[in-house]
Design a protein around this motif. Sequence first.
Motif, PDB file in Angstrom:
ATOM      1  N   GLY A 205      -0.729   7.573   8.420  1.00 46.71           N
ATOM      2  CA  GLY A 205      -0.919   6.196   7.975  1.00 46.71           C
ATOM      3  C   GLY A 205       0.202   5.268   8.423  1.00 46.71           C
ATOM      4  N   LEU A 206       1.408   5.817   8.599  1.00 44.60           N
ATOM      5  CA  LEU A 206       2.529   4.985   9.064  1.00 44.60           C
ATOM      6  C   LEU A 206       2.281   4.499  10.485  1.00 44.60           C
ATOM      7  CD1 LEU A 206       5.581   7.006   7.661  1.00 44.60           C
ATOM      8  CD2 LEU A 206       4.892   4.688   6.984  1.00 44.60           C
ATOM      9  N   VAL A 207       1.663   5.340  11.294  1.00 49.11           N
ATOM     10  CA  VAL A 207       1.318   4.955  12.673  1.00 49.11           C
ATOM     11  C   VAL A 207       0.295   3.821  12.628  1.00 49.11           C
ATOM     12  CG1 VAL A 207       0.295   5.761  14.848  1.00 49.11           C
ATOM     13  CG2 VAL A 207       1.760   7.304  13.506  1.00 49.11           C
TER      14      VAL A 207
ATOM     15  N   VAL B 125       0.849  -1.194   0.000  1.00 52.49           N
ATOM     16  CA  VAL B 125       0.000   0.000   0.000  1.00 52.49           C
ATOM     17  C   VAL B 125       0.887   1.248   0.000  1.00 52.49           C
ATOM     18  CG1 VAL B 125      -1.875   1.217   1.173  1.00 52.49           C
ATOM     19  CG2 VAL B 125      -1.792  -1.284   1.256  1.00 52.49           C
ATOM     20  N   LEU B 126       0.589   2.160  -0.922  1.00 48.33           N
ATOM     21  CA  LEU B 126       1.325   3.425  -1.003  1.00 48.33           C
ATOM     22  C   LEU B 126       0.466   4.544  -0.429  1.00 48.33           C
ATOM     23  CD1 LEU B 126       2.756   3.309  -4.670  1.00 48.33           C
ATOM     24  CD2 LEU B 126       3.713   2.312  -2.592  1.00 48.33           C
ATOM     25  N   ILE B 127       1.024   5.288   0.497  1.00 55.66           N
ATOM     26  CA  ILE B 127       0.267   6.367   1.147  1.00 55.66           C
ATOM     27  C   ILE B 127       1.095   7.667   1.183  1.00 55.66           C
ATOM     28  CG2 ILE B 127      -1.010   4.760   2.637  1.00 55.66           C
ATOM     29  CD1 ILE B 127       0.861   5.798   4.960  1.00 55.66           C
TER      30      ILE B 127
ATOM     31  N   LEU C 116      -6.223   2.982   4.122  1.00 53.33           N
ATOM     32  CA  LEU C 116      -5.360   1.897   4.595  1.00 53.33           C
ATOM     33  C   LEU C 116      -6.006   1.234   5.812  1.00 53.33           C
ATOM     34  CD1 LEU C 116      -2.650   0.330   4.986  1.00 53.33           C
ATOM     35  CD2 LEU C 116      -1.854   2.318   6.298  1.00 53.33           C
ATOM     36  N   GLN C 117      -6.521   2.073   6.723  1.00 52.78           N
ATOM     37  CA  GLN C 117      -7.161   1.536   7.931  1.00 52.78           C
ATOM     38  C   GLN C 117      -8.373   0.669   7.574  1.00 52.78           C
ATOM     39  OE1 GLN C 117      -5.949   2.287  11.264  1.00 52.78           O
ATOM     40  NE2 GLN C 117      -7.099   0.382  11.452  1.00 52.78           N
ATOM     41  N   ALA C 118      -9.154   1.136   6.610  1.00 53.14           N
ATOM     42  CA  ALA C 118     -10.340   0.360   6.198  1.00 53.14           C
ATOM     43  C   ALA C 118      -9.916  -1.007   5.672  1.00 53.14           C
ATOM     44  CB  ALA C 118     -11.126   1.131   5.138  1.00 53.14           C
TER      45      ALA C 118
END
Length: 202
Positions: free
Chosen positions: A44-46, A7-9, A16-18
């Motif tokens: 998102g890294l967290v 996944v790229l954010i 990403l969480q979903a």
Amino acid sequence: MALKIGVLISGSGSNLQAIIDEIEAGRLDAEIRVVISSRPDAYGLVRAKEAGIQTVALSKDVYADADMANEAIASELVHAGCEYVVMAGYMRKVTDAILAAFPDRVLNLHPALLPSFKGAHAIADAYEAGVKVTGVTVHFANAEYDKGPIVAQRAVEIAEDDTVETLEAKIHEVEHRLYPQVLQMIAEGRVQVGADRKVHIS
Ligand code: GRF
């Protein structure tokens, strides 16, 4: 076997969480092998770390040479054993090195009904244009920004009392349902890009 994805954010990572939540709930047969962020401060890294997922944080300097950045990302994705690449709020361009390593296997999520309202401000642009219906698109990425074969779309109505913020919330809610659903269809082997360059779902 679970679909192996990278996944790229670049930011909040709510999509990403979903995806993480749907995997944990057993509704999405996928495994996130790596999360790569174009920004070291992306929230998102967290989320990824909390879920025990391997992360790679890239600094702005890496992108001074976009081709080299894409080569580095492609090799991380290949090394992590990814089969598909899932862009989720990734604000950098995906170029040849990644596209060639994952042909018709790089997915993007766009907060409008493509081909309308391309670009980085799609929700505000749709709101300002006064359209009554906008929505969400999942498509395969190619060399042209916000183009590439469309996998799925959902419409979102813009009501009289919507503000750009309430519209944004509605769009995100739809994204959070649609993206994991598309990934599940891919995991089930139901999504093919045909010779006509259209996506066919069985
Ligand atoms: C989403 O609206 C997506 O459509 C767009 O960027 C946003 C990402 O949000 N490409 P998040 O980082 O997943 O919360």
